[in-house]
Design a protein around this motif. Structure first.
Motif, PDB file in Angstrom:
ATOM      1  N   LEU A  63      -3.616   0.328  -4.345  1.00  0.00           N
ATOM      2  CA  LEU A  63      -2.701   1.331  -4.900  1.00  0.00           C
ATOM      3  C   LEU A  63      -3.145   2.764  -4.622  1.00  0.00           C
ATOM      4  O   LEU A  63      -2.368   3.701  -4.839  1.00  0.00           O
ATOM      5  CB  LEU A  63      -2.573   1.136  -6.418  1.00  0.00           C
ATOM      6  N   ALA A  64      -4.352   2.943  -4.129  1.00  0.00           N
ATOM      7  CA  ALA A  64      -4.873   4.291  -3.887  1.00  0.00           C
ATOM      8  C   ALA A  64      -4.140   5.012  -2.762  1.00  0.00           C
ATOM      9  O   ALA A  64      -4.150   6.236  -2.701  1.00  0.00           O
ATOM     10  CB  ALA A  64      -6.372   4.223  -3.574  1.00  0.00           C
ATOM     11  N   ASP A  65      -3.493   4.266  -1.904  1.00  0.00           N
ATOM     12  CA  ASP A  65      -2.814   4.871  -0.753  1.00  0.00           C
ATOM     13  C   ASP A  65      -1.329   5.090  -1.060  1.00  0.00           C
ATOM     14  O   ASP A  65      -0.635   4.150  -1.451  1.00  0.00           O
ATOM     15  CB  ASP A  65      -2.975   3.955   0.458  1.00  0.00           C
ATOM     16  N   PRO A  66      -0.814   6.313  -0.849  1.00  0.00           N
ATOM     17  CA  PRO A  66       0.598   6.586  -1.153  1.00  0.00           C
ATOM     18  C   PRO A  66       1.576   5.776  -0.303  1.00  0.00           C
ATOM     19  O   PRO A  66       2.666   5.427  -0.776  1.00  0.00           O
ATOM     20  CB  PRO A  66       0.759   8.088  -0.914  1.00  0.00           C
ATOM     21  N   THR A  67       1.209   5.452   0.923  1.00  0.00           N
ATOM     22  CA  THR A  67       2.095   4.642   1.768  1.00  0.00           C
ATOM     23  C   THR A  67       2.228   3.244   1.196  1.00  0.00           C
ATOM     24  O   THR A  67       3.333   2.686   1.137  1.00  0.00           O
ATOM     25  CB  THR A  67       1.565   4.579   3.219  1.00  0.00           C
ATOM     26  N   ARG A  68       1.115   2.687   0.741  1.00  0.00           N
ATOM     27  CA  ARG A  68       1.181   1.345   0.156  1.00  0.00           C
ATOM     28  C   ARG A  68       1.974   1.349  -1.147  1.00  0.00           C
ATOM     29  O   ARG A  68       2.724   0.414  -1.426  1.00  0.00           O
ATOM     30  CB  ARG A  68      -0.229   0.786  -0.044  1.00  0.00           C
ATOM     31  N   ARG A  69       1.843   2.423  -1.933  1.00  0.00           N
ATOM     32  CA  ARG A  69       2.657   2.509  -3.150  1.00  0.00           C
ATOM     33  C   ARG A  69       4.139   2.592  -2.801  1.00  0.00           C
ATOM     34  O   ARG A  69       4.984   1.979  -3.466  1.00  0.00           O
ATOM     35  CB  ARG A  69       2.228   3.710  -3.998  1.00  0.00           C
ATOM     36  N   ALA A  70       4.470   3.321  -1.744  1.00  0.00           N
ATOM     37  CA  ALA A  70       5.872   3.421  -1.312  1.00  0.00           C
ATOM     38  C   ALA A  70       6.380   2.069  -0.815  1.00  0.00           C
ATOM     39  O   ALA A  70       7.534   1.702  -1.078  1.00  0.00           O
ATOM     40  CB  ALA A  70       6.010   4.487  -0.223  1.00  0.00           C
ATOM     41  N   ILE A  71       5.539   1.327  -0.125  1.00  0.00           N
ATOM     42  CA  ILE A  71       5.920  -0.008   0.343  1.00  0.00           C
ATOM     43  C   ILE A  71       6.201  -0.906  -0.860  1.00  0.00           C
ATOM     44  O   ILE A  71       7.201  -1.630  -0.885  1.00  0.00           O
ATOM     45  CB  ILE A  71       4.835  -0.613   1.267  1.00  0.00           C
ATOM     46  N   LEU A  72       5.348  -0.850  -1.861  1.00  0.00           N
ATOM     47  CA  LEU A  72       5.572  -1.666  -3.062  1.00  0.00           C
ATOM     48  C   LEU A  72       6.870  -1.260  -3.763  1.00  0.00           C
ATOM     49  O   LEU A  72       7.609  -2.127  -4.234  1.00  0.00           O
ATOM     50  CB  LEU A  72       4.393  -1.535  -4.028  1.00  0.00           C
ATOM     51  N   ALA A  73       7.149   0.026  -3.816  1.00  0.00           N
ATOM     52  CA  ALA A  73       8.402   0.489  -4.435  1.00  0.00           C
ATOM     53  C   ALA A  73       9.601  -0.064  -3.675  1.00  0.00           C
ATOM     54  O   ALA A  73      10.593  -0.489  -4.275  1.00  0.00           O
ATOM     55  CB  ALA A  73       8.429   2.008  -4.479  1.00  0.00           C
ATOM     56  N   LEU A 130       9.623  -2.838  -1.900  1.00  0.00           N
ATOM     57  CA  LEU A 130       9.663  -4.284  -2.128  1.00  0.00           C
ATOM     58  C   LEU A 130      10.125  -4.635  -3.545  1.00  0.00           C
ATOM     59  O   LEU A 130      10.574  -5.751  -3.788  1.00  0.00           O
ATOM     60  CB  LEU A 130       8.307  -4.916  -1.836  1.00  0.00           C
ATOM     61  N   ALA A 131      10.032  -3.699  -4.461  1.00  0.00           N
ATOM     62  CA  ALA A 131      10.516  -3.947  -5.819  1.00  0.00           C
ATOM     63  C   ALA A 131      12.028  -4.188  -5.821  1.00  0.00           C
ATOM     64  O   ALA A 131      12.557  -4.852  -6.711  1.00  0.00           O
ATOM     65  CB  ALA A 131      10.165  -2.784  -6.740  1.00  0.00           C
ATOM     66  N   ALA A 132      12.720  -3.678  -4.793  1.00  0.00           N
ATOM     67  CA  ALA A 132      14.170  -3.877  -4.675  1.00  0.00           C
ATOM     68  C   ALA A 132      14.503  -5.204  -3.994  1.00  0.00           C
ATOM     69  O   ALA A 132      15.653  -5.616  -3.983  1.00  0.00           O
ATOM     70  CB  ALA A 132      14.790  -2.728  -3.891  1.00  0.00           C
ATOM     71  N   LEU A 143      10.451  -2.065   6.455  1.00  0.00           N
ATOM     72  CA  LEU A 143       9.465  -1.272   5.719  1.00  0.00           C
ATOM     73  C   LEU A 143       9.009  -0.059   6.516  1.00  0.00           C
ATOM     74  O   LEU A 143       8.665   0.978   5.946  1.00  0.00           O
ATOM     75  CB  LEU A 143       8.261  -2.138   5.346  1.00  0.00           C
ATOM     76  N   ALA A 144       9.012  -0.171   7.862  1.00  0.00           N
ATOM     77  CA  ALA A 144       8.545   0.931   8.706  1.00  0.00           C
ATOM     78  C   ALA A 144       9.574   2.056   8.821  1.00  0.00           C
ATOM     79  O   ALA A 144       9.207   3.191   9.123  1.00  0.00           O
ATOM     80  CB  ALA A 144       8.200   0.399  10.100  1.00  0.00           C
ATOM     81  N   GLU A 145      10.860   1.756   8.577  1.00  0.00           N
ATOM     82  CA  GLU A 145      11.928   2.742   8.788  1.00  0.00           C
ATOM     83  C   GLU A 145      11.672   4.104   8.144  1.00  0.00           C
ATOM     84  O   GLU A 145      11.819   5.125   8.807  1.00  0.00           O
ATOM     85  CB  GLU A 145      13.272   2.183   8.305  1.00  0.00           C
ATOM     86  N   PRO A 146      11.296   4.191   6.864  1.00  0.00           N
ATOM     87  CA  PRO A 146      11.147   5.520   6.269  1.00  0.00           C
ATOM     88  C   PRO A 146       9.873   6.261   6.676  1.00  0.00           C
ATOM     89  O   PRO A 146       9.693   7.423   6.316  1.00  0.00           O
ATOM     90  CB  PRO A 146      11.156   5.248   4.765  1.00  0.00           C
ATOM     91  N   ARG A 202       7.269  -9.961   0.221  1.00  0.00           N
ATOM     92  CA  ARG A 202       7.790  -9.956  -1.146  1.00  0.00           C
ATOM     93  C   ARG A 202       6.734  -9.386  -2.080  1.00  0.00           C
ATOM     94  O   ARG A 202       5.544  -9.646  -1.914  1.00  0.00           O
ATOM     95  CB  ARG A 202       8.100 -11.374  -1.629  1.00  0.00           C
ATOM     96  N   LEU A 203       7.186  -8.666  -3.072  1.00  0.00           N
ATOM     97  CA  LEU A 203       6.295  -8.133  -4.095  1.00  0.00           C
ATOM     98  C   LEU A 203       5.846  -9.261  -5.013  1.00  0.00           C
ATOM     99  O   LEU A 203       6.643 -10.101  -5.428  1.00  0.00           O
ATOM    100  CB  LEU A 203       7.032  -7.058  -4.909  1.00  0.00           C
ATOM    101  N   ASP A 204       4.566  -9.278  -5.333  1.00  0.00           N
ATOM    102  CA  ASP A 204       4.028 -10.161  -6.369  1.00  0.00           C
ATOM    103  C   ASP A 204       3.394  -9.233  -7.401  1.00  0.00           C
ATOM    104  O   ASP A 204       2.325  -8.667  -7.167  1.00  0.00           O
ATOM    105  CB  ASP A 204       2.994 -11.127  -5.792  1.00  0.00           C
ATOM    106  N   ALA A 205       4.051  -9.031  -8.511  1.00  0.00           N
ATOM    107  CA  ALA A 205       3.643  -8.015  -9.485  1.00  0.00           C
ATOM    108  C   ALA A 205       2.560  -8.470 -10.457  1.00  0.00           C
ATOM    109  O   ALA A 205       2.115  -7.682 -11.286  1.00  0.00           O
ATOM    110  CB  ALA A 205       4.864  -7.534 -10.258  1.00  0.00           C
ATOM    111  N   ARG A 206       2.114  -9.700 -10.355  1.00  0.00           N
ATOM    112  CA  ARG A 206       1.108 -10.184 -11.319  1.00  0.00           C
ATOM    113  C   ARG A 206      -0.148  -9.324 -11.367  1.00  0.00           C
ATOM    114  O   ARG A 206      -0.622  -8.999 -12.458  1.00  0.00           O
ATOM    115  CB  ARG A 206       0.772 -11.640 -11.051  1.00  0.00           C
ATOM    116  N   PRO A 207      -0.711  -8.910 -10.223  1.00  0.00           N
ATOM    117  CA  PRO A 207      -1.891  -8.038 -10.314  1.00  0.00           C
ATOM    118  C   PRO A 207      -1.576  -6.682 -10.964  1.00  0.00           C
ATOM    119  O   PRO A 207      -2.441  -6.071 -11.588  1.00  0.00           O
ATOM    120  CB  PRO A 207      -2.322  -7.853  -8.853  1.00  0.00           C
ATOM    121  N   LEU A 208      -0.338  -6.227 -10.849  1.00  0.00           N
ATOM    122  CA  LEU A 208       0.040  -4.969 -11.490  1.00  0.00           C
ATOM    123  C   LEU A 208       0.025  -5.107 -13.008  1.00  0.00           C
ATOM    124  O   LEU A 208      -0.310  -4.154 -13.718  1.00  0.00           O
ATOM    125  CB  LEU A 208       1.419  -4.510 -11.016  1.00  0.00           C
TER     126      LEU A 208
END
Length: 124
Positions: free
Chosen positions: A13-23, A25-27, A35-38, A71-77
């Motif tokens: 989660l420390a990387d902003p790109t990875r946080r954006a990817i997770l956001a 994938l939340a959809a 995922l690369a488009e934006p 796919r997002l797996d939110a369990r670690p979150l």
């Protein structure tokens, strides 16, 4: 390299790109290309970010013909959120104590500045 689950989660989660990817994938699930488009980065760079997210358990990859949707797996979150919540309670209590202390200081300063003034009576 972090070895426990909570450390891997926070490291990912420390990387902003990875946080954006997770956001994203939340959809819903998405391919590397989607995922690369934006981002202004290659598919390979996005794939590296996905590998970090996978190793933290935050993303799973499926197989759909030649595509491997993520796919997002939110369990670690949830575990990270629980850890943060414990400290949120600590900071809430600490800030409440600080607020009480500051109020007492202000009242004390007011009384010292104007000795004729008395402390207000409690009207409860």
């Amino acid at each position: 390299m972090p070895t426990d689950q909570l450390s891997r989660t926070f490291s990912a989660l420390a990387d902003p790109t990875r946080r954006a990817i997770l956001a994203h994938l939340a959809a819903g699930e998405a391919t590397v290309g989607q995922l690369a488009e934006p981002f202004d980065m290659s598919f390979a760079a996005v794939s590296k970010h996905l590998r970090v997210l996978q190793s933290a358990g935050l993303v799973t990859r499926g197989r759909d013909a030649q595509y491997r949707p993520a796919r997002l797996d939110a369990r670690p979150l949830a575990a990270a959120s629980g850890w943060i919540t414990d400290f949120e309670r600590f900071w809430g209590e600490s800030l409440d104590s600080l607020g009480t202390y500051l109020t007492e200081l202000q009242q004390s300063a007011t009384v010292r500045a104007d000795p004729a003034r008395t402390e207000p009576k409690d009207r409860s």
